[in-house]
Scaffold this active site. Sequence first.
Site, PDB file in Angstrom:
ATOM      1  N   HIS A 217      -1.966  -5.756  -2.682  1.00  0.00           N
ATOM      2  CA  HIS A 217      -1.194  -6.132  -1.505  1.00  0.00           C
ATOM      3  C   HIS A 217      -0.379  -7.290  -1.389  1.00  0.00           C
ATOM      4  O   HIS A 217       0.960  -7.354  -1.656  1.00  0.00           O
ATOM      5  CB  HIS A 217      -1.843  -5.757   0.094  1.00  0.00           C
ATOM      6  CG  HIS A 217      -2.704  -4.438   0.010  1.00  0.00           C
ATOM      7  ND1 HIS A 217      -1.909  -3.358   0.174  1.00  0.00           N
ATOM      8  CD2 HIS A 217      -3.701  -4.023   0.369  1.00  0.00           C
ATOM      9  CE1 HIS A 217      -2.759  -2.261   0.221  1.00  0.00           C
ATOM     10  NE2 HIS A 217      -3.914  -2.786   0.233  1.00  0.00           N
TER      11      HIS A 217
ATOM     12  N   ASP B 191      -3.197   3.740  -3.188  1.00  0.00           N
ATOM     13  CA  ASP B 191      -4.322   3.377  -2.204  1.00  0.00           C
ATOM     14  C   ASP B 191      -5.088   4.337  -1.251  1.00  0.00           C
ATOM     15  O   ASP B 191      -5.929   5.208  -1.802  1.00  0.00           O
ATOM     16  CB  ASP B 191      -3.520   2.454  -1.317  1.00  0.00           C
ATOM     17  CG  ASP B 191      -4.539   1.597  -0.531  1.00  0.00           C
ATOM     18  OD1 ASP B 191      -5.761   1.794  -0.389  1.00  0.00           O
ATOM     19  OD2 ASP B 191      -3.793   0.553   0.225  1.00  0.00           O
TER      20      ASP B 191
END
Length: 460
Positions: free
Chosen positions: A278, A329
């Site tokens: 991220h 994810d």
Amino acid sequence: MTALFAEAALLPDGWRDNVLLEIDPAGNLVTVKADVDAASPAAAAAERLDGPALPGMPNLHSHAFQRAMAGLAEAAERDPGSFWSWRPVMYRFAGALGPDDLEAIAAQLQIEMLKAGYTAVCEFHYLHNAPDGSPYADPASLPHAVLAAARRTGIGLTMLPVLYQTGGFGGLPPNEGQRRFVLSVDRFLALVAGLAGEAAGDGQLRIGVAPHSLRAVPPKALGEMLAGLGAVDPTAPIHIHAAEQVREVEDCLGWCGSRPVEWLLDHTPIDQRWCLVHATHMTAREMHRLAASGAVVGLCPTTEANLGDGLFPLEAFQAAGGTWGIGSDSNVSVNPVEELRWLEYGRRLSTLRRTVAALPGESTGAILWSRALEGGAAASGRRIGALAPGYRADLVVLDGNHPLIYGRDGNRLLDALVFAGSAPLVRHVLVGGQWRVRDGRHEQEAGVAAAYRRVLDRLL
């Protein structure tokens, strides 16, 4: 040797015609030769690919079990929902899973990945204990479920056991929903060493580590883990969540006076082995330091959008020389094209301009695909992501006759692949020299889907 012949293939130096690929019995490319006479004996003896070929995409960040909860956390809340209100739903779902459940979910997910063009996945695995928090008789019961799924589906796997100890910055105790994740450093290193022994000599499997985040791994434990890892595998990939949410950054500042990425750069040996997942919320100084470190940033646009995390400063990071890859994810979407499209479109919407990832004259689709290949391969710690000698024989063959890409060639083909629509364009998928998807189907998909449905019948 296995030999393949492609009329067009994406090689490290760009698109080339009449490409001969030879693959050894271990699943590695030993010859990649362009401009081969299509009538030559070598070309005539090879299997002809019936569409353009390109390297399969590595998926650098996945939580397999979350695929089965996609869509279950979308009810509107009284206050604006966020990552922090999504977590309890995820904890309740994780608390109901056993090893057989996880294997069934992981296998279903991996087949979906393969059919979409992912040929490898980095599994960020933090389920370790039984639902009540007690250890299994076999500490690797849950990691073995993911490994068993990968052996059945044929996807390449970088297994990343997660170190998780605390419920927040400053050593807050874990809550009830986190008790399945918690391991001591000693138990964690023993688990990693055992898995690494199993992976030795297996070209489809690599073992790394994942300290979950600074909020879940105190500095002392992080240092002990890194020191112990040196004795297991000093080259192992290291992945960590960092700066995904604004609140995480604020809590980190309150704890130590530094931001998450800043703290990691100041206190750990961040280099090419690391993947910061991220890294959404960075200052310009953090971004330039991270780019210079050689670490990969793991971008997961569909999950980051689903959770309302924010937009990564893609163009500035690329201009600083940074390396990035993509991951699915939480697996609300399982499609590398959608990840790349979201990545580019998010920046277009925020900057009010077009072709953000590419410089003038460049192909945006080609830049996105090639950068994601490079970063995903680096984060996996495996020789993948390129059609070149010494790399794993991982490739996808597109349906060149499909209306969305028909008549396109070279980089125009990649632009159409990424931006022209969402119909399935992957026809065949080769992983480690073995065909895993043929004509859009995986040979195991019927049995895997049936097992997956049985798990959902119980869970839902």
